[in-house]
Motif scaffolding. Structure first.
Motif, PDB file in Angstrom:
ATOM      1  N   ARG A   1       0.830  -1.209   0.000  1.00  0.00           N
ATOM      2  CA  ARG A   1       0.000   0.000   0.000  1.00  0.00           C
ATOM      3  C   ARG A   1       0.867   1.263   0.000  1.00  0.00           C
ATOM      4  O   ARG A   1       0.600   2.218  -0.739  1.00  0.00           O
ATOM      5  CB  ARG A   1      -0.931  -0.003   1.214  1.00  0.00           C
ATOM      6  N   GLU A   2       1.901   1.253   0.819  1.00  0.00           N
ATOM      7  CA  GLU A   2       2.816   2.399   0.877  1.00  0.00           C
ATOM      8  C   GLU A   2       3.526   2.594  -0.459  1.00  0.00           C
ATOM      9  O   GLU A   2       3.686   3.723  -0.944  1.00  0.00           O
ATOM     10  CB  GLU A   2       3.840   2.170   1.986  1.00  0.00           C
TER      11      GLU A   2
ATOM     12  N   GLN B   1       1.130   4.140  -2.997  1.00  0.00           N
ATOM     13  CA  GLN B   1       0.918   5.573  -2.786  1.00  0.00           C
ATOM     14  C   GLN B   1       2.109   6.387  -3.280  1.00  0.00           C
ATOM     15  O   GLN B   1       1.942   7.463  -3.874  1.00  0.00           O
ATOM     16  CB  GLN B   1       0.671   5.860  -1.304  1.00  0.00           C
ATOM     17  N   ASP B   2       3.307   5.873  -3.058  1.00  0.00           N
ATOM     18  CA  ASP B   2       4.508   6.558  -3.553  1.00  0.00           C
ATOM     19  C   ASP B   2       4.473   6.678  -5.073  1.00  0.00           C
ATOM     20  O   ASP B   2       4.851   7.710  -5.639  1.00  0.00           O
ATOM     21  CB  ASP B   2       5.769   5.797  -3.127  1.00  0.00           C
TER      22      ASP B   2
ATOM     23  N   ILE C   1       1.736   6.685  -6.998  1.00  0.00           N
ATOM     24  CA  ILE C   1       0.678   7.640  -7.348  1.00  0.00           C
ATOM     25  C   ILE C   1       1.169   9.074  -7.199  1.00  0.00           C
ATOM     26  O   ILE C   1       0.879   9.944  -8.027  1.00  0.00           O
ATOM     27  CB  ILE C   1      -0.569   7.399  -6.470  1.00  0.00           C
ATOM     28  N   ASP C   2       1.941   9.317  -6.155  1.00  0.00           N
ATOM     29  CA  ASP C   2       2.450  10.669  -5.893  1.00  0.00           C
ATOM     30  C   ASP C   2       3.387  11.166  -6.992  1.00  0.00           C
ATOM     31  O   ASP C   2       3.592  12.374  -7.144  1.00  0.00           O
ATOM     32  CB  ASP C   2       3.170  10.705  -4.542  1.00  0.00           C
TER      33      ASP C   2
ATOM     34  N   LEU D   1      -6.922   3.772  -3.599  1.00  0.00           N
ATOM     35  CA  LEU D   1      -6.061   4.945  -3.475  1.00  0.00           C
ATOM     36  C   LEU D   1      -6.281   5.996  -4.555  1.00  0.00           C
ATOM     37  O   LEU D   1      -5.913   7.157  -4.363  1.00  0.00           O
ATOM     38  CB  LEU D   1      -4.586   4.511  -3.485  1.00  0.00           C
ATOM     39  N   THR D   2      -6.859   5.599  -5.692  1.00  0.00           N
ATOM     40  CA  THR D   2      -7.045   6.569  -6.778  1.00  0.00           C
ATOM     41  C   THR D   2      -8.450   7.169  -6.813  1.00  0.00           C
ATOM     42  O   THR D   2      -8.823   7.825  -7.780  1.00  0.00           O
ATOM     43  CB  THR D   2      -6.736   5.925  -8.144  1.00  0.00           C
TER      44      THR D   2
ATOM     45  N   GLN E   1      -7.514  10.617  -6.513  1.00  0.00           N
ATOM     46  CA  GLN E   1      -6.488  10.929  -7.507  1.00  0.00           C
ATOM     47  C   GLN E   1      -6.699  10.001  -8.705  1.00  0.00           C
ATOM     48  O   GLN E   1      -6.000   9.003  -8.853  1.00  0.00           O
ATOM     49  CB  GLN E   1      -5.084  10.730  -6.927  1.00  0.00           C
TER      50      GLN E   1
END
Length: 335
Positions: free
Chosen positions: A81-82, A85-86, A88-89, A109-110, A113
């Protein structure tokens, strides 16, 4: 109107069209797209070979007009998960989920975003909530249904065909896999049809399988592993069949190198190759929510004769003719 003027108009029109096409082509070549790749483990990264080859054929060449941002959780589910997210960022042009657990996390997570996400092989995307419809997925996800849940019965059929003496089979399923119920239904129907006795056992750890094998009085003739992220990341599964002298049926060709007797399913290479066409559609501006889900277009039946010899199995020679690939005794994969 004189013919010369008509010809001049046609030439001007064609020249303008050509210049417009060249302009669009050069614009596409000059723009560098970033393709994010989220993988839960090393094994799933094997899809990259087909993906790169497919994109190249479609005019998307690495380090010229596309670049890859590849992240790998290395089998650590907590880290996935982490890692997602990295990625996606970094705001890539789109993200490719290499499997189901990756797609599930990216779906969540999206939400805020909405980066386009393409899954390169997932079982039951509708049932697990990734899409709302196969023709019009909706949202920001689309991709390939790899049919893994539907193929469980066929794997039992191939095991029975390869080893006609098979009467009792241990079927291991992961209770955490959302699509597990369909796999169980398919294998139960096939077992009834073939007259094979099956024992369904939920397991998340190899020790649970070992305990089951220790408890039974009569020996199992084979083990079928239903789809599970856990077995992809557990190296101990490689020695289970050879140590226990029981043939194991897997999902993917790479598992043949882990001591499995046979596998049946879409290859990693072909899943990557098929995903490339969907990636190209998104890069050209299509809405992923309007790109229909595709099913895996190629399924491979692979037999490992090297394992058969080590287990001293009496293989039905007629079944060999049905195999797409065969690993010979002491040899490499034959294509």
């Amino acid at each position: 109107m004189p013919k010369r003027i008509i010809l001049l108009i046609i030439v001007i029109f064609l020249s303008g069209t050509l210049l417009l096409w060249r302009g669009e082509s050069e614009a596409n070549q000059s723009q560098l797209y970033t393709i994010g790749v989220l993988s839960a483990n090393d094994m799933r990264l094997a899809k990259l070979e087909g993906l790169r080859e497919g994109l190249k054929k479609l005019g998307y060449i690495e380090n010229i007009n596309v670049e890859f941002a590849i992240v790998n959780a290395q089998g650590d589910r907590e880290k996935l998960r982490e890692t997602a997210q990295d990625l996606i960022d970094r705001q890539p042009s789109l993200i490719i989920a290499m499997g189901g657990v990756e797609a599930d996390i990216l779906k969540t997570l999206t939400v805020t975003q909405p980066i386009p996400v393409i899954f390169a092989g997932v079982a039951l995307p509708l049932e697990r909530g990734l899409i709302i419809d196969y023709q019009f997925p909706g949202g920001n996800l689309t991709g390939i249904d790899n049919l893994q849940s539907e193929l469980a019965g066929k794997r039992l059929e191939y095991l029975s065909l390869l080893l006609p003496s098979v009467k009792r089979v241990l079927v291991i399923y992961d209770p955490q896999v959302p699509s597990g119920h369909l796999s169980i239904t398919r294998v139960e129907k096939e077992a009834q049809k073939l007259g094979v006795e099956i024992s369904l056992v939920p397991a998340l750890r190899l020790e649970e399988i070992e305990e089951t094998l220790d408890k039974v009085e009569n020996r199992f003739d084979g083990i079928i592993l239903l789809p599970s992220y856990n077995w992809e990341t557990n190296p101990s599964i490689e020695t289970l069949g050879l140590n226990r002298k029981i043939p194991i049926v897997g999902l993917y060709e790479p598992e043949m190198a882990r001591g499995f007797l046979l596998s049946y399913g879409p290859s990693y290479y072909n899943q990557g190759l098929q995903t490339a066409t969907m990636v190209a559609k998104v890069l050209r501006g299509q809405d992923p929510g309007k790109i229909p889900i595709e099913t895996a277009y190629s399924l491979d039946f692979v037999i490992n004769l090297d394992v058969a010899e080590k287990l001293n199995l009496d293989i039905n020679p007629q079944a060999l003719g049905l195999a797409d690939r065969v690993i010979p005794k002491g040899g490499e994969l034959h294509r």
